[in-house]
Scaffold this motif. Structure first.
Motif, mmCIF file in Angstrom:
data_model
loop_
_atom_site.group_PDB
_atom_site.id
_atom_site.type_symbol
_atom_site.label_atom_id
_atom_site.label_comp_id
_atom_site.label_asym_id
_atom_site.label_seq_id
_atom_site.Cartn_x
_atom_site.Cartn_y
_atom_site.Cartn_z
ATOM 1 N N GLU A 1 1.024 -0.699 -0.387
ATOM 2 C CA GLU A 1 0.150 0.239 -0.161
ATOM 3 C C GLU A 1 1.165 1.313 0.148
ATOM 4 O O GLU A 1 0.443 2.487 -0.354
ATOM 5 C CB GLU A 1 -0.698 0.194 1.055
ATOM 6 N N LYS A 2 1.993 1.192 1.023
ATOM 7 C CA LYS A 2 2.803 2.028 0.693
ATOM 8 C C LYS A 2 3.631 2.293 -0.607
ATOM 9 O O LYS A 2 3.950 3.531 -1.272
ATOM 10 C CB LYS A 2 3.876 1.880 1.985
ATOM 11 N N ILE A 3 4.319 1.588 -1.034
ATOM 12 C CA ILE A 3 4.604 1.060 -2.220
ATOM 13 C C ILE A 3 4.232 1.968 -3.238
ATOM 14 O O ILE A 3 4.407 2.794 -3.847
ATOM 15 C CB ILE A 3 5.565 0.414 -2.896
ATOM 16 N N GLU A 4 2.865 1.712 -3.380
ATOM 17 C CA GLU A 4 2.019 1.932 -4.324
ATOM 18 C C GLU A 4 1.283 3.180 -3.972
ATOM 19 O O GLU A 4 0.120 3.518 -5.525
ATOM 20 C CB GLU A 4 0.473 1.376 -4.621
ATOM 21 N N GLY A 5 1.742 4.093 -3.036
ATOM 22 C CA GLY A 5 1.207 5.606 -2.727
ATOM 23 C C GLY A 5 -0.395 4.981 -2.561
ATOM 24 O O GLY A 5 -1.208 6.455 -2.799
ATOM 25 N N LEU A 6 -1.438 4.337 -2.594
ATOM 26 C CA LEU A 6 -2.548 4.274 -1.997
ATOM 27 C C LEU A 6 -2.865 5.595 -1.449
ATOM 28 O O LEU A 6 -2.251 6.154 -0.427
ATOM 29 C CB LEU A 6 -3.116 2.888 -1.524
ATOM 30 N N ARG A 7 -4.232 6.318 -1.353
ATOM 31 C CA ARG A 7 -4.278 7.838 -0.883
ATOM 32 C C ARG A 7 -5.021 7.234 0.959
ATOM 33 O O ARG A 7 -4.725 8.452 1.247
ATOM 34 C CB ARG A 7 -5.901 8.176 -1.284
ATOM 35 N N PHE A 8 -5.202 5.984 1.113
ATOM 36 C CA PHE A 8 -5.531 5.282 2.049
ATOM 37 C C PHE A 8 -4.649 4.276 2.235
ATOM 38 O O PHE A 8 -5.053 3.012 1.888
ATOM 39 C CB PHE A 8 -6.860 5.303 2.592
ATOM 40 N N ARG A 9 -3.703 4.410 3.434
ATOM 41 C CA ARG A 9 -2.988 3.253 3.313
ATOM 42 C C ARG A 9 -2.908 3.380 5.417
ATOM 43 O O ARG A 9 -2.830 4.541 5.791
ATOM 44 C CB ARG A 9 -1.993 3.535 3.066
ATOM 45 N N ARG A 10 -2.470 1.970 5.772
ATOM 46 C CA ARG A 10 -1.653 2.027 7.365
ATOM 47 C C ARG A 10 -1.455 1.423 7.839
ATOM 48 O O ARG A 10 -0.724 0.780 6.919
ATOM 49 C CB ARG A 10 -3.730 1.953 7.860
ATOM 50 N N LYS A 11 -0.664 1.616 8.862
ATOM 51 C CA LYS A 11 0.141 0.481 9.423
ATOM 52 C C LYS A 11 -0.091 -0.336 11.174
ATOM 53 O O LYS A 11 -1.098 1.069 11.609
ATOM 54 C CB LYS A 11 1.536 0.462 9.276
ATOM 55 N N LEU A 12 0.029 -0.895 11.244
ATOM 56 C CA LEU A 12 0.031 -1.465 13.108
ATOM 57 C C LEU A 12 1.560 -1.670 13.090
ATOM 58 O O LEU A 12 2.546 -1.932 12.414
ATOM 59 C CB LEU A 12 -0.610 -2.968 13.090
ATOM 60 N N ARG A 13 1.947 -1.492 14.941
ATOM 61 C CA ARG A 13 3.396 -1.611 15.222
ATOM 62 C C ARG A 13 3.594 -1.218 16.963
ATOM 63 O O ARG A 13 2.247 -0.003 17.440
ATOM 64 C CB ARG A 13 4.265 -0.429 14.951
ATOM 65 N N VAL A 14 4.210 -1.169 17.205
ATOM 66 C CA VAL A 14 4.554 -1.703 18.808
ATOM 67 C C VAL A 14 6.037 -0.829 18.751
ATOM 68 O O VAL A 14 6.226 -1.168 18.341
ATOM 69 C CB VAL A 14 4.124 -2.182 18.965
ATOM 70 N N ARG A 15 5.742 0.586 20.090
ATOM 71 C CA ARG A 15 6.915 1.223 20.055
ATOM 72 C C ARG A 15 7.831 1.355 21.151
ATOM 73 O O ARG A 15 6.515 1.069 22.074
ATOM 74 C CB ARG A 15 6.875 2.518 19.167
ATOM 75 N N ARG A 16 8.542 1.457 21.023
ATOM 76 C CA ARG A 16 9.452 1.296 22.587
ATOM 77 C C ARG A 16 9.979 2.298 22.526
ATOM 78 O O ARG A 16 11.286 2.165 21.602
ATOM 79 C CB ARG A 16 10.037 -0.255 22.852
ATOM 80 N N TYR A 17 10.355 3.003 23.699
ATOM 81 C CA TYR A 17 11.680 4.081 23.263
ATOM 82 C C TYR A 17 12.320 4.103 24.462
ATOM 83 O O TYR A 17 12.788 3.334 25.515
ATOM 84 C CB TYR A 17 10.905 5.643 24.076
ATOM 85 N N GLY A 18 14.105 4.815 24.333
ATOM 86 C CA GLY A 18 14.635 4.282 24.907
ATOM 87 C C GLY A 18 15.999 2.819 24.547
ATOM 88 O O GLY A 18 15.935 2.750 23.096
ATOM 89 N N GLU A 19 16.517 2.564 25.081
ATOM 90 C CA GLU A 19 16.761 1.745 25.007
ATOM 91 C C GLU A 19 16.687 -0.014 25.177
ATOM 92 O O GLU A 19 16.174 -0.204 25.586
ATOM 93 C CB GLU A 19 19.164 1.390 25.672
ATOM 94 N N LEU A 20 17.325 -0.804 23.785
ATOM 95 C CA LEU A 20 17.101 -2.509 24.029
ATOM 96 C C LEU A 20 17.422 -2.967 25.130
ATOM 97 O O LEU A 20 18.210 -2.489 25.479
ATOM 98 C CB LEU A 20 16.987 -2.850 22.623
ATOM 99 N N GLY A 21 17.183 -4.378 25.420
ATOM 100 C CA GLY A 21 17.364 -4.979 26.047
ATOM 101 C C GLY A 21 16.272 -5.752 27.042
ATOM 102 O O GLY A 21 15.180 -4.708 26.636
#
Length: 269
Positions: free
Chosen positions: A66-86
């Motif tokens: 959807e991103k590559i094709e440049g659709l006018r409506f597109r979305r994605k799901l993510r889980v995000r962590r801030y700081g250092e990994l470990g």
């Protein structure tokens, strides 16, 4: 990294976004110009902070295409962590986010959850409840995961330097993302796993976010430094860098020499 976000209700953002690739050697001068008009984000601290995102997609990479094709409506799901990994406790806070694009406007909704519950929701595909979470939004995430059969696909990470607007530029946000890395395995935000450069370490991603319009001084700055707006997606970069899809016309080299070895990092940070 400390955050002032509360998980009680989903935070919603409607913004216009511009992205530029900046040679690392030229970042200091651009940062100086930005800092003369903006102030560092109080959450950043010296040198910024780490941002690590676990992206979900279908087996056919629907969100990627959807991103590559440049659709006018597109979305994605993510889980995000801030700081250092470990290693981190089960109740370490993470953001569960749905980011979508409607025409030229980027909309992002998110809710903070303990990592354990975020994994139960997105990986276990089970309905979860948290006394401080917005339940309708949580249920929307679950419906999306179940209906599209989403699964963990890639992790991206970088060191972010954030600046926020003042006075007439309230709502403006400019960030510099350094050492953009990723991996396609060990998809746990607490794993001390090997990460690889998915954009050349000699390039920095500058993102500009504005509520209504990008101020003239930003576009003037970009023009004076020879910067052009680029369609950069760190998620798509990771998918292509690890061979999950052919490299698109938007792909940014992971190294200066495409025939040379890719940079590998064994440190989690």
């Amino acid at each position: 990294m400390a955050t002032t976000d509360s998980p009680r209700a989903p935070h919603a953002f409607n913004r216009y976004e511009l992205k530029y690739l900046v040679p690392a050697a030229g970042v200091e001068e651009i940062r100086r110009e930005v800092a003369a008009r903006m102030r560092p984000d109080g959450n950043g601290g010296p040198g910024g902070y780490g941002v690590w995102s676990l992206y979900y997609d279908t087996t056919g990479l629907r969100f990627y295409w959807e991103k590559i094709e440049g659709l006018r409506f597109r979305r994605k799901l993510r889980v995000r962590r801030y700081g250092e990994l470990g290693p981190a406790p089960d109740d370490a806070p993470v953001s569960v986010e749905i980011k979508q694009r409607v025409n030229r406007v980027t909309q992002k909704r998110r809710v903070l959850l303990p990592y354990r519950l975020a994994r139960e929701l997105c990986d276990g595909r089970r309905r979860i409840a948290h006394p401080e979470a917005d339940q309708p939004f949580v249920d929307e995430v679950l419906e999306l995961v179940q209906r599209l059969d989403l699964r963990p696909t890639a992790i991206t990470g970088y060191r972010r330097e954030p600046f926020v607007g003042v006075d007439s530029d309230l709502g403006l946000r400019v960030t510099f993302d350094h050492r953009v890395r990723g991996r396609d395995r060990d998809l746990d935000l607490r794993a001390e796993a090997e990460n690889r450069a998915i954009i050349s370490p000699h390039l920095v991603v500058m993102e500009v976010k504005a509520n209504e319009r990008v101020p003239y001084w930003i576009t003037d700055l970009a023009a004076r430094h020879g910067l052009q707006v680029r369609r950069i997606s760190k998620y798509c970069q990771s998918v292509e860098a690890f061979g999950r899809a052919p490299r698109s016309v938007f792909h940014v080299p992971e190294t200066d020499d495409l025939t040379g070895p890719r940079a590998v990092e064994r440190q989690p940070g």
